[in-house]
Each structure stands twice: as C-alpha cells, then as structure tokens.
Design a protein around this motif. Structure first.
Motif, PDB file in Angstrom:
ATOM      1  N   GLU A 106       0.823  -1.211   0.000  1.00 30.45           N
ATOM      2  CA  GLU A 106       0.000   0.000   0.000  1.00 30.45           C
ATOM      3  C   GLU A 106       0.855   1.258   0.000  1.00 30.45           C
ATOM      4  N   ALA A 107       2.024   1.178   0.626  1.00 31.32           N
ATOM      5  CA  ALA A 107       2.935   2.322   0.696  1.00 31.32           C
ATOM      6  C   ALA A 107       3.873   2.400  -0.512  1.00 31.32           C
ATOM      7  N   GLY A 108       3.722   1.469  -1.462  1.00 31.95           N
ATOM      8  CA  GLY A 108       4.569   1.475  -2.643  1.00 31.95           C
ATOM      9  C   GLY A 108       5.895   0.776  -2.473  1.00 31.95           C
ATOM     10  N   VAL A 109       6.056   0.016  -1.392  1.00 28.81           N
ATOM     11  CA  VAL A 109       7.290  -0.726  -1.123  1.00 28.81           C
ATOM     12  C   VAL A 109       7.136  -2.152  -1.647  1.00 28.81           C
ATOM     13  N   THR A 110       8.132  -2.627  -2.401  1.00 24.83           N
ATOM     14  CA  THR A 110       8.026  -3.961  -3.006  1.00 24.83           C
ATOM     15  C   THR A 110       9.096  -4.935  -2.508  1.00 24.83           C
ATOM     16  N   LEU A 111       9.936  -4.508  -1.570  1.00 22.41           N
ATOM     17  CA  LEU A 111      10.978  -5.386  -1.039  1.00 22.41           C
ATOM     18  C   LEU A 111      11.064  -5.233   0.474  1.00 22.41           C
ATOM     19  N   ILE A 112      11.078  -6.373   1.179  1.00 18.42           N
ATOM     20  CA  ILE A 112      11.359  -6.409   2.609  1.00 18.42           C
ATOM     21  C   ILE A 112      12.497  -7.394   2.821  1.00 18.42           C
ATOM     22  N   THR A 113      13.473  -7.015   3.626  1.00 20.67           N
ATOM     23  CA  THR A 113      14.559  -7.914   4.002  1.00 20.67           C
ATOM     24  C   THR A 113      14.502  -8.172   5.499  1.00 20.67           C
ATOM     25  N   TRP A 114      15.125  -9.262   5.909  1.00 22.87           N
ATOM     26  CA  TRP A 114      15.340  -9.507   7.341  1.00 22.87           C
ATOM     27  C   TRP A 114      16.393 -10.587   7.504  1.00 22.87           C
ATOM     28  N   THR A 115      16.828 -10.784   8.732  1.00 19.40           N
ATOM     29  CA  THR A 115      17.795 -11.842   9.019  1.00 19.40           C
ATOM     30  C   THR A 115      17.180 -12.832  10.010  1.00 19.40           C
ATOM     31  N   TYR A 116      17.680 -14.070   9.968  1.00 15.11           N
ATOM     32  CA  TYR A 116      17.242 -15.059  10.945  1.00 15.11           C
ATOM     33  C   TYR A 116      18.359 -16.092  11.123  1.00 15.11           C
ATOM     34  N   PHE A 138      24.924 -14.674   3.664  1.00 18.65           N
ATOM     35  CA  PHE A 138      25.234 -15.216   4.986  1.00 18.65           C
ATOM     36  C   PHE A 138      26.044 -14.188   5.757  1.00 18.65           C
ATOM     37  N   LEU A 139      25.624 -13.922   6.999  1.00 21.73           N
ATOM     38  CA  LEU A 139      26.263 -12.919   7.853  1.00 21.73           C
ATOM     39  C   LEU A 139      26.793 -13.606   9.102  1.00 21.73           C
ATOM     40  N   GLN A 140      28.102 -13.763   9.188  1.00 22.78           N
ATOM     41  CA  GLN A 140      28.706 -14.491  10.306  1.00 22.78           C
ATOM     42  C   GLN A 140      28.707 -13.648  11.573  1.00 22.78           C
ATOM     43  N   ASP A 141      28.215 -14.226  12.667  1.00 27.53           N
ATOM     44  CA  ASP A 141      28.192 -13.588  13.987  1.00 27.53           C
ATOM     45  C   ASP A 141      27.687 -12.149  13.883  1.00 27.53           C
ATOM     46  N   PHE A 142      26.521 -11.985  13.290  1.00 27.78           N
ATOM     47  CA  PHE A 142      25.988 -10.669  12.920  1.00 27.78           C
ATOM     48  C   PHE A 142      25.863  -9.721  14.104  1.00 27.78           C
ATOM     49  N   TYR A 143      25.300 -10.198  15.217  1.00 23.04           N
ATOM     50  CA  TYR A 143      25.082  -9.347  16.384  1.00 23.04           C
ATOM     51  C   TYR A 143      26.193  -9.469  17.424  1.00 23.04           C
ATOM     52  N   LEU A 154      26.211 -18.736  21.704  1.00 28.44           N
ATOM     53  CA  LEU A 154      26.892 -19.056  20.450  1.00 28.44           C
ATOM     54  C   LEU A 154      26.998 -17.817  19.566  1.00 28.44           C
ATOM     55  N   PRO A 155      27.887 -17.842  18.574  1.00 31.56           N
ATOM     56  CA  PRO A 155      27.912 -16.752  17.597  1.00 31.56           C
ATOM     57  C   PRO A 155      26.545 -16.597  16.934  1.00 31.56           C
ATOM     58  N   THR A 156      26.167 -15.362  16.659  1.00 32.65           N
ATOM     59  CA  THR A 156      24.847 -15.092  16.088  1.00 32.65           C
ATOM     60  C   THR A 156      24.927 -15.047  14.559  1.00 32.65           C
ATOM     61  N   ASP A 157      25.219 -16.203  13.947  1.00 31.77           N
ATOM     62  CA  ASP A 157      25.201 -16.303  12.492  1.00 31.77           C
ATOM     63  C   ASP A 157      23.774 -16.044  11.999  1.00 31.77           C
ATOM     64  N   ARG A 158      23.665 -15.369  10.854  1.00 40.03           N
ATOM     65  CA  ARG A 158      22.355 -15.044  10.305  1.00 40.03           C
ATOM     66  C   ARG A 158      22.341 -15.209   8.788  1.00 40.03           C
ATOM     67  N   LEU A 159      21.172 -15.571   8.290  1.00 38.47           N
ATOM     68  CA  LEU A 159      20.919 -15.603   6.856  1.00 38.47           C
ATOM     69  C   LEU A 159      20.046 -14.398   6.529  1.00 38.47           C
ATOM     70  N   LEU A 160      20.495 -13.591   5.578  1.00 36.90           N
ATOM     71  CA  LEU A 160      19.707 -12.436   5.135  1.00 36.90           C
ATOM     72  C   LEU A 160      18.766 -12.895   4.033  1.00 36.90           C
ATOM     73  N   VAL A 161      17.469 -12.634   4.219  1.00 32.59           N
ATOM     74  CA  VAL A 161      16.500 -13.012   3.193  1.00 32.59           C
ATOM     75  C   VAL A 161      15.938 -11.767   2.517  1.00 32.59           C
ATOM     76  N   ARG A 162      15.591 -11.951   1.247  1.00 38.68           N
ATOM     77  CA  ARG A 162      14.931 -10.923   0.449  1.00 38.68           C
ATOM     78  C   ARG A 162      13.526 -11.414   0.129  1.00 38.68           C
TER      79      ARG A 162
END
Length: 275
Positions: A106-116, A138-143, A154-162
């Motif tokens: 609705e706001a005209g945004v077509t991409l959202i990303t996040w990590t998990y 892939f983001l090693q020990d992101f936080y 543990l290290p906070t490894d994360r996968l960035l999704v689009r």
C-alpha cells in the motif's frame, strides 16, 4: 487463530506492549531492547509496527520493520517478529508477515529484508517455504554475543533473506493458504549426511565441491533442545552449516526453498539451494 487479530500499532500503549513482548519472548537485558521511543520514531518515519492481540485486547505478538537503503534501493528491513510462547506454532507469525506485506505494498514498497538464525528449522520453513522469501547472503556472527538465553552463548550467524513482495512465487504463497506440515525429501545431491548418535543428530563435514543446479543442506530438527542438552554437538553443527552457506552462497547459490521432510519417522529439515 480467529481469536487473534492483527492491526497496526496506534498509540504509546501499543509501543510499550512491544517492549514487554521483547523481554518475555527473547529474555533480553534491557540494554538490548528496542525502546518505545525508537519504535515511535521509526514508524513515524515510514516503518511498520503490527500488533497481534486476542479478542480481549491482550497483545501476544508483533512485527516491526524500519525504512532501509542498503544496496541503494529503498525498502523495509523487518527487524523483529515476536510471538508469546503459548501462541507460537499457531499461525500468528505468518499472519503478522502477510499483514506487513499488505501495508508495505500500500505504501509502494516492493521489497522487505530480514535476518534469521539459519539453524532454526521452523523459522526457515516460515521464511523460505511459507512466505516465499529467498536466502541471499550469509552474515557471520551478525550481532556478536548477546544477553538472550535463546542464543545459547553461540555466535549469532544469520541468513539475510529478500522478500520480493510481487514475485510470482510470493503471490502464489499468499493465495495458497496453509501448506502441508511435512513433504517427501527432494531427490537431490546432499551437501551433508546426518546420522543419529547417542540420541542426537550428527552431521558429516559439508561437501564444498558440488556443482549441481540444486542441492540439499540439512539442519537439526530441534536446535534449541540440542543447544541446551548437547552444546558441543551444537557448536560443531553451527560451524559445518556456516562453512556450507559461505561456500555455496559465495558461488552464486541462494537458499531458494525449504523442505520439512519426514524420513523413516524422523524429521529431516532440508534447505534447497539453487544456482
């Protein structure tokens, strides 16, 4: 989950409820909690904050995204989705994400990303299979190390999704509704082989030389249980999955899907990597 409704946050009480939910769900120290003031400022500037609440108005979850420019394209980065433990595995998280998509479009945004955390099979199933997002980086020990007990030291490894909101696959997922809880394992080359030893799943070293267009990477079915009961086994698992993602995403693969397989009565959570 007709007893839970999803709506946009609208007043200070809603923002404060999201602060309380962060403490309850993630058990973070206050220094690592996103404050109500920050939530107010970023939603005013174009972010989204959705609240899940019971028919009586009790908050049970929320989803929060802020405006982002990483990569040069304006989009939203979905920083948090939290659901109270007793309401998890009941479809609240996926409803929060679909509401987020609707308001972003609705706001005209077509991409959202996040990590998990890529070790969390339930999150992978939600993000890649049910929502149709793609694991791209892939983001090693992101936080770094955090105060949350859920990170198990543990290290906070994360996968960035689009999440390309208008992609055909995403539109199909939005129309399909609920998917089967388990599927047959795809017949594809496997990066790792998993055996059960002393009651725990143990992974082989990952094969890093495969070239097939599609590959499978297995992760443990109960990551939190494994971390608490066998932390050394969990640390070795994390290292092997990290090496696999770094190698294959670095060579042009993406985490394109997720298969919650059932083989011989055992859950076999499988990433589907595609070139």
């Amino acid at each position: 989950m007709s007893d839970v409704r999803i709506r946009r946050a609208r007043d200070r009480a809603d923002y404060e409820a999201c602060v309380r939910l962060q403490r309850e769900v993630w058990r973070l120290a206050d220094v690592e909690i996103t404050s109500a003031i920050q939530l107010v400022a970023t939603t005013w500037a174009g972010g989204l904050l959705h609240l899940a609440e019971t028919a009586e108005g009790e908050p049970v979850g929320f989803a929060y995204a802020f405006p982002a420019l990483r990569g040069g394209a304006p989009h939203l980065h979905s920083d948090m989705v939290a659901v109270r433990p007793e309401y998890q595995k009941r479809g609240v998280g996926v409803r929060l994400k679909w509401a987020q998509r609707a308001n972003a479009l609705e706001a005209g945004v077509t991409l959202i990303t996040w990590t998990y955390d890529p070790m969390q099979a339930l999150n992978a199933n939600l993000n890649l299979r049910r929502l149709g997002a793609v694991g791209a980086e892939f983001l090693q020990d992101f936080y770094g190390l955090t105060t949350s007990a859920l990170h198990h030291g543990l290290p906070t490894d994360r996968l960035l999704v689009r999440w390309e909101l208008n992609a055909p696959r995403v539109r199909q997922r939005a129309a399909e509704g609920e998917l089967p809880r388990s599927v047959p394992a795809p017949v594809l080359p496997r990066i790792n082989e998993v055996k059960w030893q002393a009651g725990w799943p143990v992974s082989s070293d990952p094969r890093l030389d495969l070239e097939a267009p599609e590959l499978l990477l297995e992760v443990p079915p109960e990551w939190n249980v494994l971390c608490q009961a066998a932390p050394r086994v969990a640390a070795v698992w994390q290292d092997k999955v990290r090496r696999a993602f770094q190698a294959y995403l670095g060579r042009g693969y993406v985490a394109a899907d997720f298969a919650p397989a059932d083989e011989g009565g055992r859950r076999r959570p499988l990433y589907v990597l595609k070139k």
